[in-house]
Design a protein around this motif. Structure first.
Motif, PDB file in Angstrom:
ATOM      1  N   GLN A  84     -10.336  -5.591 -14.620  1.00  0.00           N
ATOM      2  CA  GLN A  84     -10.601  -4.579 -13.621  1.00  0.00           C
ATOM      3  C   GLN A  84      -9.991  -5.015 -12.294  1.00  0.00           C
ATOM      4  N   SER A  85      -9.237  -4.129 -11.682  1.00  0.00           N
ATOM      5  CA  SER A  85      -8.602  -4.485 -10.416  1.00  0.00           C
ATOM      6  C   SER A  85      -8.343  -3.248  -9.594  1.00  0.00           C
ATOM      7  N   VAL A  86      -8.189  -3.457  -8.311  1.00  0.00           N
ATOM      8  CA  VAL A  86      -7.827  -2.390  -7.391  1.00  0.00           C
ATOM      9  C   VAL A  86      -6.706  -2.909  -6.513  1.00  0.00           C
ATOM     10  N   ALA A  87      -5.682  -2.097  -6.322  1.00  0.00           N
ATOM     11  CA  ALA A  87      -4.486  -2.537  -5.622  1.00  0.00           C
ATOM     12  C   ALA A  87      -4.172  -1.648  -4.435  1.00  0.00           C
ATOM     13  N   GLN A  88      -3.847  -2.290  -3.346  1.00  0.00           N
ATOM     14  CA  GLN A  88      -3.296  -1.590  -2.182  1.00  0.00           C
ATOM     15  C   GLN A  88      -1.903  -2.174  -1.982  1.00  0.00           C
ATOM     16  N   PRO A  89      -0.880  -1.440  -2.380  1.00  0.00           N
ATOM     17  CA  PRO A  89       0.460  -2.019  -2.449  1.00  0.00           C
ATOM     18  C   PRO A  89       1.106  -2.300  -1.100  1.00  0.00           C
ATOM     19  N   GLU A  90       0.592  -1.712  -0.050  1.00  0.00           N
ATOM     20  CA  GLU A  90       1.200  -1.898   1.279  1.00  0.00           C
ATOM     21  C   GLU A  90       0.312  -2.763   2.159  1.00  0.00           C
TER      22      GLU A  90
ATOM     23  N   GLY B 240       0.193  11.623  15.745  1.00  0.00           N
ATOM     24  CA  GLY B 240       0.433  13.033  15.484  1.00  0.00           C
ATOM     25  C   GLY B 240       1.041  13.298  14.123  1.00  0.00           C
ATOM     26  N   ASN B 241       1.612  12.275  13.517  1.00  0.00           N
ATOM     27  CA  ASN B 241       2.191  12.430  12.178  1.00  0.00           C
ATOM     28  C   ASN B 241       1.137  12.228  11.108  1.00  0.00           C
ATOM     29  N   PRO B 242       1.375  12.768   9.927  1.00  0.00           N
ATOM     30  CA  PRO B 242       0.428  12.523   8.821  1.00  0.00           C
ATOM     31  C   PRO B 242       0.526  11.081   8.336  1.00  0.00           C
ATOM     32  N   LEU B 243      -0.593  10.576   7.829  1.00  0.00           N
ATOM     33  CA  LEU B 243      -0.592   9.221   7.301  1.00  0.00           C
ATOM     34  C   LEU B 243      -1.150   9.208   5.882  1.00  0.00           C
ATOM     35  N   THR B 244      -0.656   8.234   5.113  1.00  0.00           N
ATOM     36  CA  THR B 244      -1.157   7.991   3.765  1.00  0.00           C
ATOM     37  C   THR B 244      -1.294   6.485   3.571  1.00  0.00           C
ATOM     38  N   VAL B 245      -2.436   6.068   3.089  1.00  0.00           N
ATOM     39  CA  VAL B 245      -2.671   4.671   2.711  1.00  0.00           C
ATOM     40  C   VAL B 245      -2.978   4.678   1.215  1.00  0.00           C
ATOM     41  N   LYS B 246      -2.212   3.918   0.464  1.00  0.00           N
ATOM     42  CA  LYS B 246      -2.260   4.024  -0.990  1.00  0.00           C
ATOM     43  C   LYS B 246      -3.269   3.075  -1.626  1.00  0.00           C
ATOM     44  N   CYS B 247      -3.820   3.546  -2.755  1.00  0.00           N
ATOM     45  CA  CYS B 247      -4.758   2.737  -3.532  1.00  0.00           C
ATOM     46  C   CYS B 247      -4.646   3.141  -4.994  1.00  0.00           C
ATOM     47  N   THR B 248      -4.523   2.166  -5.878  1.00  0.00           N
ATOM     48  CA  THR B 248      -4.574   2.430  -7.306  1.00  0.00           C
ATOM     49  C   THR B 248      -5.559   1.460  -7.944  1.00  0.00           C
TER      50      THR B 248
ATOM     51  N   ASN C 145      -6.783  11.043  -8.257  1.00  0.00           N
ATOM     52  CA  ASN C 145      -5.833  11.481  -9.274  1.00  0.00           C
ATOM     53  C   ASN C 145      -6.069  10.642 -10.519  1.00  0.00           C
ATOM     54  N   LYS C 146      -6.729  11.237 -11.481  1.00  0.00           N
ATOM     55  CA  LYS C 146      -7.132  10.474 -12.657  1.00  0.00           C
ATOM     56  C   LYS C 146      -5.933  10.045 -13.491  1.00  0.00           C
ATOM     57  N   SER C 147      -4.938  10.906 -13.621  1.00  0.00           N
ATOM     58  CA  SER C 147      -3.788  10.576 -14.467  1.00  0.00           C
ATOM     59  C   SER C 147      -2.981   9.421 -13.880  1.00  0.00           C
ATOM     60  N   GLN C 148      -2.953   9.332 -12.563  1.00  0.00           N
ATOM     61  CA  GLN C 148      -2.228   8.246 -11.910  1.00  0.00           C
ATOM     62  C   GLN C 148      -3.144   7.109 -11.492  1.00  0.00           C
ATOM     63  N   THR C 149      -4.406   7.218 -11.787  1.00  0.00           N
ATOM     64  CA  THR C 149      -5.440   6.236 -11.383  1.00  0.00           C
ATOM     65  C   THR C 149      -5.246   5.836  -9.926  1.00  0.00           C
ATOM     66  N   SER C 150      -5.166   6.844  -9.076  1.00  0.00           N
ATOM     67  CA  SER C 150      -4.960   6.584  -7.653  1.00  0.00           C
ATOM     68  C   SER C 150      -6.027   7.279  -6.822  1.00  0.00           C
ATOM     69  N   PHE C 151      -6.182   6.774  -5.613  1.00  0.00           N
ATOM     70  CA  PHE C 151      -7.170   7.328  -4.672  1.00  0.00           C
ATOM     71  C   PHE C 151      -6.624   7.087  -3.270  1.00  0.00           C
TER      72      PHE C 151
ATOM     73  N   PHE D 260     -13.063  -4.920  -3.885  1.00  0.00           N
ATOM     74  CA  PHE D 260     -12.213  -4.444  -2.796  1.00  0.00           C
ATOM     75  C   PHE D 260     -10.742  -4.730  -3.059  1.00  0.00           C
ATOM     76  N   GLY D 261      -9.901  -3.820  -2.571  1.00  0.00           N
ATOM     77  CA  GLY D 261      -8.480  -4.077  -2.540  1.00  0.00           C
ATOM     78  C   GLY D 261      -8.145  -5.072  -1.444  1.00  0.00           C
TER      79      GLY D 261
END
Lengths: 113, 115
Positions: free
Chosen positions: A2-8, A16-24, A68-74, A103-104
């Motif tokens: 079992q693991s959780v990854a934050q690739p960045e 003012g720009n949109p942001l995304t922080v990744k987690c799988t 996203n269950k198919s990509q196992t991402s949040f 935790f990631g």
């Protein structure tokens, strides 16, 4: 395992720009998913969680996350970043049968004015 | 939400000594956890503090090094024993409430430096 990854390690975005922080996460049962934020010299603060239901979860300070269950991402998202959003963000998973969170590695978000 | 008071907030200790960290919650909580956050790293679970019984330790952590007490539903202590510089970390108390409240609340942490 079992693991959780934050690739960045760090995400830079202009205010003012949109942001995304990744987690799988690795697949194991139906985990509960969380995002926490840590400001300098302060404890962790809860942002949002996904347990079940709608894949798009809304949380504190205008943040949201999409399960996203198919990509196992949040991935954590916000339509318009603020300088005050600059902090360390942690994705966390609660696996079936456990009460504690895993935790990631954390992602530092830097929002430039 | 639970309010968690953690003491001390920071300390500088000598090698070979021990430090006890206290965690006090303003309401009864089901679960209490102790985490460690080493410099520049993520949180690692040390153990689950069980009320009225021995703590449950994660792989890599042992009772002799990190003895934990939990005498009631609002209080726990973590002792870092026979400290070395590698023990320099932030130690965090965390709690969850009830059987359906899924999120954890965190104390502000204890920043430990070992010389």
């Amino acid at each position: 395992a079992q693991s959780v990854a934050q690739p960045e390690d760090q995400v830079n975005v202009a205010e003012g720009n949109p942001l995304t922080v990744k987690c799988t996460y690795s697949v194991s049962g139906n985990p509960y998913l969380f995002w926490y934020v840590q400001y300098p010299n302060r404890g962790l603060q809860f942002l949002l969680k996904y347990i079940t239901g709608d894949n798009l979860v809304k949380g504190s300070y205008g943040f949201e996350a999409e399960f996203n269950k198919s990509q196992t991402s949040f991935h954590l998202k916000k339509p318009s970043a603020l300088v005050s959003d600059s902090a360390l963000y942690f994705c966390a998973v609660r696996w079936t049968g456990r009460r504690a969170l895993t935790f990631g590695s954390g992602t530092r978000l830097q929002v430039q004015p | 939400s639970a309010v968690i008071s953690q003491k001390p907030s920071r300390d500088i200790c000598q090698r070979g000594t021990s430090l006890t960290i206290q965690c006090q919650v303003d309401s009864q909580v089901t679960m209490m956890f102790w985490y460690r956050q080493q410099p520049g790293q993520s949180l690692t679970l040390i153990a689950t503090a069980n009320q009225g019984s021995e703590a449950t330790y994660e792989s890599g952590f042992v009772i002799d090094k990190f003895p934990i007490s939990r005498p009631n539903l609002t209080f726990s202590t973590l002792t870092v024993s026979n400290m070395s510089p590698e023990d320099s970390s932030i130690y965090l108390c965390s709690v969850s409430q009830g059987t359906t409240n899924e999120k954890l609340f965190f104390g502000s942490g204890t920043q430990l430096s070992v010389l």
